[in-house]
Design a protein around this motif. Sequence first.
Motif, PDB file in Angstrom:
ATOM      1  N   ARG A 150       0.888  -1.228   0.102  1.00  0.00           N
ATOM      2  CA  ARG A 150       0.004  -0.079  -0.062  1.00  0.00           C
ATOM      3  C   ARG A 150       0.913   1.421   0.039  1.00  0.00           C
ATOM      4  NH1 ARG A 150      -4.771  -0.074   4.174  1.00  0.00           N
ATOM      5  NH2 ARG A 150      -5.440   1.919   2.607  1.00  0.00           N
ATOM      6  N   PRO A 151       0.211   2.545  -0.425  1.00  0.00           N
ATOM      7  CA  PRO A 151       1.077   3.495  -0.278  1.00  0.00           C
ATOM      8  C   PRO A 151       1.490   4.046   0.972  1.00  0.00           C
ATOM      9  CG  PRO A 151      -0.609   3.761  -1.987  1.00  0.00           C
ATOM     10  CD  PRO A 151      -1.014   2.556  -1.347  1.00  0.00           C
ATOM     11  N   SER A 152       2.240   5.049   1.176  1.00  0.00           N
ATOM     12  CA  SER A 152       2.435   5.540   2.723  1.00  0.00           C
ATOM     13  C   SER A 152       1.108   5.921   3.292  1.00  0.00           C
ATOM     14  CB  SER A 152       3.432   6.557   2.414  1.00  0.00           C
ATOM     15  OG  SER A 152       3.021   7.716   1.956  1.00  0.00           O
ATOM     16  N   ASP A 153       1.202   6.205   4.569  1.00  0.00           N
ATOM     17  CA  ASP A 153      -0.018   6.573   5.271  1.00  0.00           C
ATOM     18  C   ASP A 153      -0.376   8.160   4.777  1.00  0.00           C
ATOM     19  OD1 ASP A 153      -0.297   4.387   6.684  1.00  0.00           O
ATOM     20  OD2 ASP A 153       0.792   5.123   8.624  1.00  0.00           O
ATOM     21  N   PHE A 154       0.637   8.785   4.358  1.00  0.00           N
ATOM     22  CA  PHE A 154       0.345  10.322   3.829  1.00  0.00           C
ATOM     23  C   PHE A 154      -0.810  10.250   2.526  1.00  0.00           C
ATOM     24  CE2 PHE A 154       1.145  13.311   0.541  1.00  0.00           C
ATOM     25  CZ  PHE A 154       1.345  14.536   1.397  1.00  0.00           C
ATOM     26  N   TRP A 155      -0.611   9.281   1.763  1.00  0.00           N
ATOM     27  CA  TRP A 155      -1.393   9.346   0.733  1.00  0.00           C
ATOM     28  C   TRP A 155      -2.851   8.746   1.074  1.00  0.00           C
ATOM     29  CZ3 TRP A 155      -0.325  12.117  -3.103  1.00  0.00           C
ATOM     30  CH2 TRP A 155       0.986  12.410  -3.484  1.00  0.00           C
ATOM     31  N   GLU A 188      -5.077   7.214  -2.380  1.00  0.00           N
ATOM     32  CA  GLU A 188      -4.430   5.862  -2.267  1.00  0.00           C
ATOM     33  C   GLU A 188      -4.510   5.542  -3.932  1.00  0.00           C
ATOM     34  OE1 GLU A 188      -4.325   1.463  -0.454  1.00  0.00           O
ATOM     35  OE2 GLU A 188      -5.446   3.241   0.735  1.00  0.00           O
ATOM     36  N   TRP A 189      -5.905   5.797  -4.350  1.00  0.00           N
ATOM     37  CA  TRP A 189      -6.248   5.443  -5.806  1.00  0.00           C
ATOM     38  C   TRP A 189      -5.145   5.991  -6.547  1.00  0.00           C
ATOM     39  CZ3 TRP A 189      -7.191   9.265  -9.143  1.00  0.00           C
ATOM     40  CH2 TRP A 189      -7.589  10.388  -8.922  1.00  0.00           C
ATOM     41  N   PHE A 190      -4.771   7.169  -6.460  1.00  0.00           N
ATOM     42  CA  PHE A 190      -3.904   8.137  -7.296  1.00  0.00           C
ATOM     43  C   PHE A 190      -2.335   7.279  -7.567  1.00  0.00           C
ATOM     44  CE2 PHE A 190      -0.877  11.489  -8.200  1.00  0.00           C
ATOM     45  CZ  PHE A 190      -1.238  11.829  -9.475  1.00  0.00           C
ATOM     46  N   ILE A 191      -1.861   6.863  -6.313  1.00  0.00           N
ATOM     47  CA  ILE A 191      -0.656   6.181  -6.373  1.00  0.00           C
ATOM     48  C   ILE A 191      -0.885   4.874  -6.990  1.00  0.00           C
ATOM     49  CG2 ILE A 191       1.160   5.281  -5.025  1.00  0.00           C
ATOM     50  CD1 ILE A 191       0.770   8.480  -4.973  1.00  0.00           C
ATOM     51  N   ARG A 192      -1.877   4.133  -6.803  1.00  0.00           N
ATOM     52  CA  ARG A 192      -2.281   2.808  -7.685  1.00  0.00           C
ATOM     53  C   ARG A 192      -2.131   3.135  -9.054  1.00  0.00           C
ATOM     54  NH1 ARG A 192      -6.968  -0.790  -5.742  1.00  0.00           N
ATOM     55  NH2 ARG A 192      -5.479  -2.423  -6.909  1.00  0.00           N
ATOM     56  N   GLU A 220       0.359   1.526 -11.733  1.00  0.00           N
ATOM     57  CA  GLU A 220      -0.118   0.705 -12.670  1.00  0.00           C
ATOM     58  C   GLU A 220      -1.220   1.211 -13.613  1.00  0.00           C
ATOM     59  OE1 GLU A 220      -1.329  -3.601 -10.955  1.00  0.00           O
ATOM     60  OE2 GLU A 220      -1.476  -2.277  -9.155  1.00  0.00           O
ATOM     61  N   PRO A 221      -0.880   2.144 -14.442  1.00  0.00           N
ATOM     62  CA  PRO A 221      -1.543   2.915 -15.131  1.00  0.00           C
ATOM     63  C   PRO A 221      -2.493   2.183 -16.366  1.00  0.00           C
ATOM     64  CG  PRO A 221       0.893   3.381 -15.670  1.00  0.00           C
ATOM     65  CD  PRO A 221       0.683   2.707 -14.765  1.00  0.00           C
ATOM     66  N   LYS A 222      -1.577   1.069 -16.829  1.00  0.00           N
ATOM     67  CA  LYS A 222      -2.293   0.326 -18.015  1.00  0.00           C
ATOM     68  C   LYS A 222      -3.575  -0.333 -17.523  1.00  0.00           C
ATOM     69  CE  LYS A 222       0.495  -1.272 -21.896  1.00  0.00           C
ATOM     70  NZ  LYS A 222       1.480  -2.199 -22.228  1.00  0.00           N
ATOM     71  N   ARG A 223      -3.350  -0.721 -16.166  1.00  0.00           N
ATOM     72  CA  ARG A 223      -4.429  -1.517 -15.606  1.00  0.00           C
ATOM     73  C   ARG A 223      -5.628  -0.699 -14.898  1.00  0.00           C
ATOM     74  NH1 ARG A 223      -5.996  -5.144 -11.082  1.00  0.00           N
ATOM     75  NH2 ARG A 223      -4.579  -4.202  -9.528  1.00  0.00           N
ATOM     76  N   ARG A 264     -10.612   2.343 -14.559  1.00  0.00           N
ATOM     77  CA  ARG A 264     -11.274   2.245 -13.590  1.00  0.00           C
ATOM     78  C   ARG A 264     -11.410   3.592 -12.820  1.00  0.00           C
ATOM     79  NH1 ARG A 264      -9.245  -1.589  -8.814  1.00  0.00           N
ATOM     80  NH2 ARG A 264      -9.587  -3.221 -10.695  1.00  0.00           N
ATOM     81  N   TYR A 265     -10.434   4.294 -12.898  1.00  0.00           N
ATOM     82  CA  TYR A 265     -10.377   5.486 -11.930  1.00  0.00           C
ATOM     83  C   TYR A 265     -10.795   6.915 -12.858  1.00  0.00           C
ATOM     84  CZ  TYR A 265      -8.138   2.983  -8.409  1.00  0.00           C
ATOM     85  OH  TYR A 265      -7.811   1.928  -7.237  1.00  0.00           O
ATOM     86  N   LEU A 266     -10.376   6.527 -14.014  1.00  0.00           N
ATOM     87  CA  LEU A 266     -10.483   7.875 -14.912  1.00  0.00           C
ATOM     88  C   LEU A 266     -11.863   7.972 -15.821  1.00  0.00           C
ATOM     89  CD1 LEU A 266      -6.675   8.779 -15.970  1.00  0.00           C
ATOM     90  CD2 LEU A 266      -8.168   9.483 -14.031  1.00  0.00           C
TER      91      LEU A 266
END
Length: 111
Positions: A60-65, A71-75, A79-82, A86-88
């Motif tokens: 998982r991303p750091s607690d900051f994110w 957290e979704w942004f770091i994911r 993994e932009p291709k995957r 989902r997110y955009l």
Amino acid sequence: MKIIRNMIEAVNNFKPDVLFVGMTAPKQEKWAHQHKDELDAGFICPVGAVFDFYAGNTPRPSDFWVNLGLEWFIRLLNEPKRMWRRYLYNGPVFAFMMIKQKFRTKAANIK
């Protein structure tokens, strides 16, 4: 399919109050919806990657994110291709459909 029948049978033998389904989205939601009437579970909850996070298979991303709710942004960055669809795409489309349904429900209640 025999595998799906075995899964449903195993769940029904256990009779859980809550069934957590950990597959990829939207596969888990589709599976839960398709089999909800066959499953002897009080509540069916698709949880996605939660099992992978707790097992330590996916970091998982750091607690900051996490604390920022990003957290979704770091994911997405990792993994932009995957994750891009989902997110955009799917996220905004889903939000639009929910808002549209909310207004449709309010309009029906006013009449």
